[in-house]
Design a protein around this motif. Structure first.
Motif, PDB file in Angstrom:
ATOM      1  N   LEU A   1       6.632   8.378  -4.448  1.00 23.49           N
ATOM      2  CA  LEU A   1       7.475   7.734  -3.429  1.00 23.49           C
ATOM      3  C   LEU A   1       6.577   8.090  -2.139  1.00 23.49           C
ATOM      4  CD1 LEU A   1       9.759   6.179  -2.260  1.00 23.49           C
ATOM      5  CD2 LEU A   1      10.944   8.344  -2.046  1.00 23.49           C
ATOM      6  N   LEU A   2       5.991   6.812  -1.443  1.00 19.87           N
ATOM      7  CA  LEU A   2       5.233   6.813  -0.130  1.00 19.87           C
ATOM      8  C   LEU A   2       5.609   6.148   0.798  1.00 19.87           C
ATOM      9  CD1 LEU A   2       1.856   7.048  -2.449  1.00 19.87           C
ATOM     10  CD2 LEU A   2       2.788   8.788  -1.690  1.00 19.87           C
ATOM     11  N   LEU A   3       5.165   6.674   1.985  1.00 23.21           N
ATOM     12  CA  LEU A   3       5.090   5.562   3.260  1.00 23.21           C
ATOM     13  C   LEU A   3       3.995   4.760   3.211  1.00 23.21           C
ATOM     14  CD1 LEU A   3       6.545   4.956   5.842  1.00 23.21           C
ATOM     15  CD2 LEU A   3       5.148   6.762   6.890  1.00 23.21           C
ATOM     16  N   ALA A   4       3.971   3.559   3.083  1.00 25.72           N
ATOM     17  CA  ALA A   4       3.149   2.583   2.834  1.00 25.72           C
ATOM     18  C   ALA A   4       2.580   2.068   4.181  1.00 25.72           C
ATOM     19  CB  ALA A   4       3.218   1.329   1.929  1.00 25.72           C
ATOM     20  N   ASP A   5       3.792   1.799   5.143  1.00 28.97           N
ATOM     21  CA  ASP A   5       3.465   1.060   6.374  1.00 28.97           C
ATOM     22  C   ASP A   5       4.604   1.302   7.380  1.00 28.97           C
ATOM     23  OD1 ASP A   5       2.366  -0.691   8.117  1.00 28.97           O
ATOM     24  OD2 ASP A   5       2.981  -2.488   7.228  1.00 28.97           O
ATOM     25  N   ARG A   6       4.238   1.323   8.518  1.00 30.16           N
ATOM     26  CA  ARG A   6       5.518   1.505   9.549  1.00 30.16           C
ATOM     27  C   ARG A   6       5.180   0.347  10.637  1.00 30.16           C
ATOM     28  NH1 ARG A   6       8.266   5.937  11.726  1.00 30.16           N
ATOM     29  NH2 ARG A   6      10.052   5.112  12.613  1.00 30.16           N
ATOM     30  N   PRO A   7       5.652  -0.958  10.386  1.00 30.21           N
ATOM     31  CA  PRO A   7       5.724  -2.235  11.329  1.00 30.21           C
ATOM     32  C   PRO A   7       6.304  -1.771  12.583  1.00 30.21           C
ATOM     33  CG  PRO A   7       6.685  -2.627   9.079  1.00 30.21           C
ATOM     34  CD  PRO A   7       6.648  -1.082   9.014  1.00 30.21           C
ATOM     35  N   ASP A   8       7.247  -0.783  12.987  1.00 33.17           N
ATOM     36  CA  ASP A   8       7.615  -0.485  14.221  1.00 33.17           C
ATOM     37  C   ASP A   8       8.585   0.699  14.067  1.00 33.17           C
ATOM     38  OD1 ASP A   8      10.385  -1.612  13.325  1.00 33.17           O
ATOM     39  OD2 ASP A   8       9.628  -3.438  13.652  1.00 33.17           O
ATOM     40  N   ALA A   9       9.200   1.258  15.110  1.00 28.32           N
ATOM     41  CA  ALA A   9       9.970   2.370  14.980  1.00 28.32           C
ATOM     42  C   ALA A   9      11.230   2.254  14.342  1.00 28.32           C
ATOM     43  CB  ALA A   9      10.477   2.684  16.306  1.00 28.32           C
ATOM     44  N   ASP A  10      11.913   1.099  13.952  1.00 31.30           N
ATOM     45  CA  ASP A  10      12.889   0.820  13.441  1.00 31.30           C
ATOM     46  C   ASP A  10      12.783   0.468  11.832  1.00 31.30           C
ATOM     47  OD1 ASP A  10      14.651   0.638  15.692  1.00 31.30           O
ATOM     48  OD2 ASP A  10      14.306  -1.491  15.985  1.00 31.30           O
ATOM     49  N   THR A  11      11.549   0.315  11.439  1.00 29.64           N
ATOM     50  CA  THR A  11      11.436   0.060   9.748  1.00 29.64           C
ATOM     51  C   THR A  11      10.416   0.836   9.437  1.00 29.64           C
ATOM     52  OG1 THR A  11       9.894  -1.842  10.557  1.00 29.64           O
ATOM     53  CG2 THR A  11      12.354  -2.377  10.195  1.00 29.64           C
ATOM     54  N   ALA A  12      10.362   1.008   8.065  1.00 30.71           N
ATOM     55  CA  ALA A  12       9.214   1.476   7.350  1.00 30.71           C
ATOM     56  C   ALA A  12       9.235   0.701   6.074  1.00 30.71           C
ATOM     57  CB  ALA A  12       9.529   3.041   7.133  1.00 30.71           C
TER      58      ALA A  12
ATOM     59  N   VAL B   1      12.949  -0.145   4.570  1.00 26.89           N
ATOM     60  CA  VAL B   1      14.046   0.365   4.963  1.00 26.89           C
ATOM     61  C   VAL B   1      13.925   0.233   6.647  1.00 26.89           C
ATOM     62  CG1 VAL B   1      15.319   2.568   5.286  1.00 26.89           C
ATOM     63  CG2 VAL B   1      13.730   2.297   3.330  1.00 26.89           C
ATOM     64  N   ARG B   2      15.260  -0.216   7.013  1.00 32.47           N
ATOM     65  CA  ARG B   2      15.733  -0.288   8.363  1.00 32.47           C
ATOM     66  C   ARG B   2      16.518   0.978   8.753  1.00 32.47           C
ATOM     67  NH1 ARG B   2      15.456  -3.948  12.581  1.00 32.47           N
ATOM     68  NH2 ARG B   2      14.415  -5.332  11.333  1.00 32.47           N
ATOM     69  N   PHE B   3      15.928   1.690   9.730  1.00 31.29           N
ATOM     70  CA  PHE B   3      16.644   2.720  10.391  1.00 31.29           C
ATOM     71  C   PHE B   3      17.753   2.460  11.302  1.00 31.29           C
ATOM     72  CE2 PHE B   3      12.375   4.480   8.999  1.00 31.29           C
ATOM     73  CZ  PHE B   3      12.726   5.378   8.102  1.00 31.29           C
ATOM     74  N   GLY B   4      18.692   3.179  11.654  1.00 33.72           N
ATOM     75  CA  GLY B   4      19.742   3.046  12.698  1.00 33.72           C
ATOM     76  C   GLY B   4      21.023   2.497  12.293  1.00 33.72           C
ATOM     77  N   ALA B   5      21.095   2.005  11.069  1.00 38.34           N
ATOM     78  CA  ALA B   5      22.461   1.411  10.533  1.00 38.34           C
ATOM     79  C   ALA B   5      22.622   1.809   8.957  1.00 38.34           C
ATOM     80  CB  ALA B   5      22.373   0.035  10.856  1.00 38.34           C
ATOM     81  N   ALA B   6      23.764   2.231   8.736  1.00 40.35           N
ATOM     82  CA  ALA B   6      24.197   2.334   7.187  1.00 40.35           C
ATOM     83  C   ALA B   6      25.156   0.984   6.964  1.00 40.35           C
ATOM     84  CB  ALA B   6      24.874   3.401   6.938  1.00 40.35           C
ATOM     85  N   THR B   7      25.016   0.315   5.707  1.00 40.30           N
ATOM     86  CA  THR B   7      25.834  -0.749   5.466  1.00 40.30           C
ATOM     87  C   THR B   7      26.675  -0.276   4.250  1.00 40.30           C
ATOM     88  OG1 THR B   7      24.348  -1.759   3.933  1.00 40.30           O
ATOM     89  CG2 THR B   7      24.243  -2.259   6.390  1.00 40.30           C
ATOM     90  N   ASN B   8      27.758  -0.996   4.000  1.00 41.20           N
ATOM     91  CA  ASN B   8      28.604  -0.712   2.731  1.00 41.20           C
ATOM     92  C   ASN B   8      27.875  -1.233   1.480  1.00 41.20           C
ATOM     93  OD1 ASN B   8      28.982  -3.478   3.255  1.00 41.20           O
ATOM     94  ND2 ASN B   8      31.161  -3.662   2.985  1.00 41.20           N
ATOM     95  N   THR B   9      26.899  -1.832   1.556  1.00 39.63           N
ATOM     96  CA  THR B   9      26.090  -2.586   0.317  1.00 39.63           C
ATOM     97  C   THR B   9      24.815  -1.780   0.283  1.00 39.63           C
ATOM     98  OG1 THR B   9      25.292  -4.298   1.333  1.00 39.63           O
ATOM     99  CG2 THR B   9      27.291  -4.562   0.408  1.00 39.63           C
TER     100      THR B   9
END
Length: 303
Positions: free
Chosen positions: A157-168, A79-87
């Motif tokens: 539903l689990l958090l498996a990794d946090r590569p950076d602040a923008d993604t999970a 999941v990338r945080f900070g933006a919603a898309t129409n799809t």
């Protein structure tokens, strides 16, 4: 007079590790061509950009597709945080943005609301039908698409990794009809920062695992070669979630004619859905009643 479908009478399951950039239907067509199979179908659509398990049913195994479709499935996705898309994925246009970014603890806390029996609204760009038309077609034509929420069981539903602040990176196990893109969208909304899926992989589906799947390149290499047949799993694998009952040759004959047949049962109750076998081969699926199986699906024995 109907035309007879050409191809081999071959039954079983071929597990494909689907690559990104191709539709599920195209994968099925590739498998049918490579095996020269008369009949094929898949158990659960993957989005074109998604990868992982696509279980392709061949011949009589297509009758067991509903049991794989209904089984639990596992996904790993980012999941990338900070933006919603129409799809609700990276292929769409950004329709909202935010500078906010959640902490690990905030993500873990928010995930609790998506566990268990939940209601989920599918993405507007999905194959859900509205008045006989696919939602994605209406959305592409610029129409205002409103989809009703539908039930979904999320086992985990689990958090498996946090590569950076923008993604999970999340891992989810869920039942039939789940949309990972909706989870990403709704999680972003719950955290007040928006979100969408950047990549998605189905790790396993019922009894089938991505690691045991063939790539399309490998299927191309083995096309029209008997060696490809060695990768086909028995149709009975698609029935592993149902109790197995054994029957006599006489009972099998009745079941194959669509009539109730005698079966041997010990751990099933009246009204349970089961499958009957003879010498390890599936004969029929049906409802157990007082020593007999009343068939709803009957398998043709190619032998």
């Amino acid at each position: 007079m109907a035309r007879k479908r050409k191809g081999r009478d071959i039954s079983g399951w071929l597990v494909v590790d689907k690559p990104a950039g191709i539709t599920s239907t195209s994968v099925v067509n590739k498998v049918r061509w490579a095996l020269q199979a008369k009949k094929a179908g898949h158990a659960g659509t993957l989005d074109p950009e998604a990868t992982g398990v696509l279980a392709v049913a061949l011949g009589e195994a297509t009758k067991t597709v509903p049991y794989i479709t209904d089984a639990l499935k596992a996904y790993r996705f980012e999941v990338r945080f900070g933006a919603a898309t129409n799809t609700d994925d990276a292929e769409g246009e950004v329709i909202a943005s935010s500078d906010a970014r959640p902490s690990d603890d905030e993500i873990k806390e928010a995930l609790h609301q998506f566990a268990g029996d939940i209601m989920q609204v599918p993405p507007k760009f999905s194959a859900v039908k509205i008045d006989g038309q696919r939602a994605y077609k209406l959305a592409r034509d610029g129409e205002d698409v409103t989809l009703a929420a539908r039930p979904l069981f999320v086992d985990e539903l689990l958090l498996a990794d946090r590569p950076d602040a923008d993604t999970a990176v999340l891992e989810m196990v869920c039942g039939k009809g789940g949309y990972v893109r909706s989870i990403a969208r709704d999680l972003g909304n719950a955290l007040g920062c928006h979100g969408h899926v950047t990549w998605l992989r189905r790790v396993w589906s019922g009894p089938f695992e991505a690691d045991e799947g063939l790539t399309l390149d490998r299927i191309d290499e083995l096309a029209h070669d008997p060696a490809l047949d060695a990768h086909i799993q028995p149709l009975e694998v698609g029935l592993t979630d149902l109790p197995e009952l054994r029957c006599t040759p006489e009972g099998a004959a009745k079941l194959r004619n669509g009539n109730p047949g005698m079966v041997f049962a010990s751990d099933v109750e009246y009204g349970d859905e089961c499958w009957a076998s003879l010498d390890g081969r599936a004969v029929a699926v049906g409802i157990y009643k007082a020593g007999e199986l009343h068939p709803s699906r009957v398998f043709v024995d190619a032998e």
